[in-house]
Design an enzyme around this catalytic site. Structure first.
Site, short mmCIF file in Angstrom:
data_model
loop_
_atom_site.label_atom_id
_atom_site.label_comp_id
_atom_site.label_asym_id
_atom_site.label_seq_id
_atom_site.Cartn_x
_atom_site.Cartn_y
_atom_site.Cartn_z
N ARG A 1 82.43 59.05 49.81
CA ARG A 1 81.09 59.50 49.46
C ARG A 1 80.68 58.81 48.17
NH1 ARG A 1 81.10 60.85 53.93
NH2 ARG A 1 80.55 62.86 54.89
N GLU B 1 72.34 57.95 48.88
CA GLU B 1 72.82 57.31 50.11
C GLU B 1 72.09 56.01 50.39
OE1 GLU B 1 75.15 57.22 53.73
OE2 GLU B 1 75.32 58.48 51.96
N HIS C 1 76.69 53.02 55.82
CA HIS C 1 77.51 54.15 56.25
C HIS C 1 77.93 53.97 57.72
CE1 HIS C 1 78.27 58.68 55.24
NE2 HIS C 1 79.30 58.12 55.83
#
Length: 339
Positions: free
Chosen positions: A250, A278, A297
């Site tokens: 993360r 993100e 991701h």
């Protein structure tokens, strides 16, 4: 004659729009239909919606088969599911939708975290091997030069022989990475405050020593209050020049404000599948730096890899239907130190 009683558990699919079509093949749906009383084509996207068909299926459901985008199982939702006994999650972390109310009501929970760990570990292995070969820098330099070059001279300190790789976190993924590294000639350091006996072939060290000794540092710890910005200014400064930082966990685990100066000067390289936020701002240097590989991701399960998670989840449904224990049961005590 009395009708035959169908003792198969009732099951309801509950996940975000479009997820079931990517997750489940026709064979998966057929297997679920054989194992359970279910409509394999009914997918509840929102368990709070006033939809009569979903409400009726939820009221009967003994098992929820969930994936990404599942509705949080609040007390209000659980009140509408009086027969519910188990949640089978066909993905990794259950923290988004399995609430305290689920544990209070004694629901059994399982997840496909083990199946999802493999593609992340494979991505990491590729990143580690590419880091030793300086693939990011050499590919960009080759495109710029477009001519012959003394690569053997420039590559004097390249290569993967006896490189030291630091693994931060002996999570499922961290351990899979260690397993995948076994055939190679790496020295492997491990930091994890919960581990007292390291896996074979690894040396257990503290985080600062790991950062100071490694030429690749790969982050696999869970996102917890205790791991927030765990790779901070001191750890980044301790890394030798030329170290590659890999983050597939993360973004919040790395202090990007402290990382950026090291990337801008070229002192460190980075492979970042996750960032904080993100999606980096449009003007972030991460998009264009030649020593940074930024991916959206994608290390975790995608495409046909979702079917591996479905395989594991349907296997757990079969175990439940047979009255057997889950192979990958999640317990509330696990959540204090896992994703």
């Amino acid at each position: 004659m009395h009708p035959t009683t169908d003792n198969r558990p009732a099951l309801l699919l509950a996940m975000g729009p479009g997820v079931a079509d990517r997750l489940l093949t026709g064979a998966h749906r057929a297997r679920l239909a054989a194992l359970t009383r279910t409509d394999p084509h009914l997918v509840a996207h929102d368990l709070t919606a006033p939809d009569a068909r979903t409400a009726a299926a939820l009221a009967e459901a003994e098992v929820l088969l969930t994936c990404w985008g599942a509705t949080p199982l609040t007390p209000e939702v659980l009140d509408r599911a009086p027969r519910l006994r188990a949640v089978v999650h066909a993905a990794g972390s259950v923290k988004h939708h399995v609430t305290d109310a689920c544990w209070e009501r004694g629901l059994r929970v399982t997840s496909a975290a083990a199946a999802n760990a493999l593609p992340v570990a494979e991505y990491t292995l590729a990143a580690i091997l590419f880091a030793g070969k300086r693939v990011l820098r050499s590919a960009r330099r080759y495109a710029e030069l477009r001519t012959g070059h003394a690569w053997l001279e420039e590559s004097a300190d390249w290569g993967n022989h006896r490189r030291t790789v630091g693994i931060v976190g002996a999570s499922r993924i961290g351990r899979r990475v260690i397993d995948l590294l076994a055939p190679f000639d790496f020295e492997i350091l491990l930091y994890d405050p919960y581990v007292t006996t390291p896996p074979p072939g690894t040396e257990l060290v503290d985080l600062d020593e790991l950062c100071a000794r490694s030429t690749v540092v790969s982050v696999h710890a869970p996102q917890l209050p205790s791991t927030h910005r765990m790779i901070g200014a001191a750890q980044l400064a301790a890394m030798p020049a030329g170290t590659t930082l890999i983050n597939t966990s993360r973004g919040s685990l790395v202090d990007e404000a402290s990382l950026l100066p090291h990337l801008l000067t070229g002192r460190l390289d980075a492979v970042l599948d996750v960032t904080d936020p993100e999606l980096p701002p449009p003007d972030s240097p991460l998009w264009t730096l030649p020593n940074v590989l930024l991916t959206p991701h994608v290390a975790g399960s995608l495409g046909n890899e979702l079917h591996r998670m479905a395989d594991q989840a349907v296997g757990e449904v079969e175990r439940y239907a047979r009255g057997e224990a889950f192979a990958e049961e999640v317990r509330v005590s696990d959540l204090t130190r896992s994703a």
